[in-house]
Enzyme design. Structure first.
Site, mmCIF file in Angstrom:
data_model
loop_
_atom_site.group_PDB
_atom_site.id
_atom_site.type_symbol
_atom_site.label_atom_id
_atom_site.label_comp_id
_atom_site.label_asym_id
_atom_site.label_seq_id
_atom_site.Cartn_x
_atom_site.Cartn_y
_atom_site.Cartn_z
ATOM 1 N N ARG A 49 -0.472 -2.305 -6.467
ATOM 2 C CA ARG A 49 -0.812 -3.588 -5.365
ATOM 3 C C ARG A 49 -1.871 -4.458 -6.137
ATOM 4 O O ARG A 49 -1.560 -5.857 -5.907
ATOM 5 C CB ARG A 49 -1.412 -3.089 -4.306
ATOM 6 C CG ARG A 49 -1.660 -4.146 -3.039
ATOM 7 C CD ARG A 49 -2.014 -3.221 -1.897
ATOM 8 N NE ARG A 49 -2.869 -3.735 -0.749
ATOM 9 C CZ ARG A 49 -2.220 -4.555 0.056
ATOM 10 N NH1 ARG A 49 -0.903 -4.858 0.100
ATOM 11 N NH2 ARG A 49 -3.126 -5.390 0.972
ATOM 12 N N ARG A 108 0.934 -1.057 0.132
ATOM 13 C CA ARG A 108 0.107 0.024 0.179
ATOM 14 C C ARG A 108 0.845 1.327 0.015
ATOM 15 O O ARG A 108 2.098 1.106 0.422
ATOM 16 C CB ARG A 108 -1.192 0.077 1.263
ATOM 17 C CG ARG A 108 -1.725 -1.258 1.558
ATOM 18 C CD ARG A 108 -2.488 -1.073 2.706
ATOM 19 N NE ARG A 108 -3.404 -2.243 3.039
ATOM 20 C CZ ARG A 108 -3.140 -3.182 3.532
ATOM 21 N NH1 ARG A 108 -1.875 -3.617 4.072
ATOM 22 N NH2 ARG A 108 -4.127 -4.263 3.831
ATOM 23 N N HIS A 125 -4.058 2.028 -5.413
ATOM 24 C CA HIS A 125 -3.958 0.619 -5.405
ATOM 25 C C HIS A 125 -3.842 0.042 -6.514
ATOM 26 O O HIS A 125 -3.539 -1.136 -6.344
ATOM 27 C CB HIS A 125 -5.108 -0.210 -4.249
ATOM 28 C CG HIS A 125 -4.764 0.210 -2.910
ATOM 29 N ND1 HIS A 125 -3.782 0.994 -2.103
ATOM 30 C CD2 HIS A 125 -5.752 0.107 -1.989
ATOM 31 C CE1 HIS A 125 -4.034 0.909 -0.881
ATOM 32 N NE2 HIS A 125 -5.096 0.233 -0.734
ATOM 33 N N HIS A 146 -3.415 -9.360 4.384
ATOM 34 C CA HIS A 146 -4.729 -9.617 4.502
ATOM 35 C C HIS A 146 -5.035 -10.306 5.485
ATOM 36 O O HIS A 146 -4.424 -11.485 6.017
ATOM 37 C CB HIS A 146 -5.647 -10.259 3.290
ATOM 38 C CG HIS A 146 -5.562 -9.103 2.014
ATOM 39 N ND1 HIS A 146 -5.728 -9.712 0.835
ATOM 40 C CD2 HIS A 146 -5.364 -7.995 1.873
ATOM 41 C CE1 HIS A 146 -5.878 -8.565 0.052
ATOM 42 N NE2 HIS A 146 -5.771 -7.613 0.519
ATOM 43 N N TYR A 198 -9.280 -11.346 -6.025
ATOM 44 C CA TYR A 198 -8.420 -11.081 -7.079
ATOM 45 C C TYR A 198 -8.489 -12.668 -7.770
ATOM 46 O O TYR A 198 -8.149 -12.498 -9.107
ATOM 47 C CB TYR A 198 -7.023 -11.056 -6.509
ATOM 48 C CG TYR A 198 -6.675 -9.847 -5.781
ATOM 49 C CD1 TYR A 198 -6.493 -8.720 -6.371
ATOM 50 C CD2 TYR A 198 -6.621 -9.664 -4.283
ATOM 51 C CE1 TYR A 198 -6.469 -7.616 -5.858
ATOM 52 C CE2 TYR A 198 -6.516 -8.583 -3.831
ATOM 53 C CZ TYR A 198 -6.153 -7.174 -4.703
ATOM 54 O OH TYR A 198 -6.013 -6.062 -3.974
ATOM 55 N N LYS A 208 -1.710 -2.484 8.071
ATOM 56 C CA LYS A 208 -3.039 -2.173 8.983
ATOM 57 C C LYS A 208 -3.023 -2.728 10.283
ATOM 58 O O LYS A 208 -2.650 -3.755 10.622
ATOM 59 C CB LYS A 208 -4.252 -2.390 8.272
ATOM 60 C CG LYS A 208 -4.712 -1.618 6.958
ATOM 61 C CD LYS A 208 -6.214 -2.193 6.371
ATOM 62 C CE LYS A 208 -6.191 -1.231 5.329
ATOM 63 N NZ LYS A 208 -7.418 -1.523 4.569
#
Length: 314
Positions: free
Chosen positions: A261, A165, A258, A284, A293, A189
């Site tokens: 990414r 990110r 993004h 994730h 994806y 995150k």
């Protein structure tokens, strides 16, 4: 059905109660002005519906009326004739549900008739990924041996090479990079750390930046990526750099914060990578997030099949 002007024909009872709720959102919950205005618009649409079906007071509403409201939203058309997006329908349902919860909690209604009203699930949009050729065009956009050109090349290569990110990239310090094993320590995150590899081409660009260019700009910051004044490059600054190079090679409309990414994840899966491994690389928390994806790859396969198979179409 054509959408009527906001709150056309709404009763005074409806208007008074929605005004009380809006005041509550503004004064007691302290919501931002734009958020409050969005709630007001959504409740105006609800008031329009109530007026159309002859309900003069929101306290007369039954659960079946709320289900009918959701169906009405899906039939309605905005000014240019388009239907509401499912995300817009979901947002309006949230506003109406909050409104009826408020009426019950404040003793203005006998019960919360929207308690069992579920939020429609908006369809998950597929991430926009560039093709491999388009990525290569973007990565080749920074030209020259000036410090800022070397920095920009290292930014683009590492974003794509490690799937970071932008906020993760700009948060990197020099000490987070293991140039021997080509690994980078990323704080994602929730301040969770992960170790991500990067490839040989990213290594070449990163080494050129760290060894040749960064010392000419470096102040006292440990930041890996610097602005022209020697301070840590901000997320906004990095985004402007990416947009400038994307515009230069004719990809401006295709690039979002993004995009590299998304392209990283899609190209890994297209190349046969396991979805669990891609999950770890992206950081994730749930594999469900990563699995979107796989939908991109399936969509690409479908396009190839329909173009190439002699019996794909009549």
């Amino acid at each position: 059905m054509t959408q009527q002007p906001a709150a056309a024909g709404a009763s005074s009872a409806t208007g008074a109660l929605t005004s009380r709720y809006i005041d509550h959102l503004r004064a007691e919950r302290g919501l931002a002005r734009n958020t409050v205005e969005a709630y007001r618009r959504d409740l105006d649409r609800y008031a329009t519906y109530l007026a159309e079906v002859g309900l003069t007071d929101p306290r007369q509403v039954a659960p079946d009326d709320l289900q009918a409201f959701v169906a009405w939203l899906r039939r309605a058309r905005v000014g240019d004739g388009r239907a509401y997006a499912e995300s817009s329908v979901a947002r309006m349902v949230v506003a109406v549900r909050g409104f009826h919860r408020f009426l019950a909690r404040e003793g203005l209604a006998a019960e919360d008739v929207a308690a069992d009203l579920g939020t429609p699930r908006a369809p998950r949009s597929l991430p926009k990924a560039l093709s491999v050729a388009e990525v290569e065009r973007l990565l080749a956009a920074p030209v020259g041996s000036e410090p800022l050109a070397l920095r920009d090349r290292a930014i683009l290569e590492v974003l794509y090479g490690a799937g970071l990110r932008i906020s993760e990239l700009t948060g990197l310090d020099v000490d987070d990079v293991d140039r021997v094993d080509r690994l980078v320590r990323v704080r994602g995150k929730g301040d969770k750390e992960r170790i991500v590899p990067y490839g040989e081409l990213a290594a070449v660009a990163l080494d050129a930046w760290i060894v040749q260019a960064r010392p000419t700009l470096a102040g006292r910051t440990p930041a890996l990526y610097l602005n022209a004044r020697g301070g840590r490059l901000t997320r906004q600054g990095a985004w402007k750099i990416i947009v400038a190079h994307a515009d230069r090679v004719g990809l401006g409309e295709r690039v979002s914060p993004h995009t590299l990414r998304h392209s990283f994840a899609t190209h890994l899966l297209d190349g046969g990578a396991d979805v669990r491994a891609v999950q770890e690389l992206l950081g994730h928390a749930s594999v469900t997030t990563t699995q979107i994806y796989t939908l991109v790859s399936r969509a690409a396969l479908r396009q190839v099949y329909e173009r190439a198979h002699p019996r794909a179409k009549r």
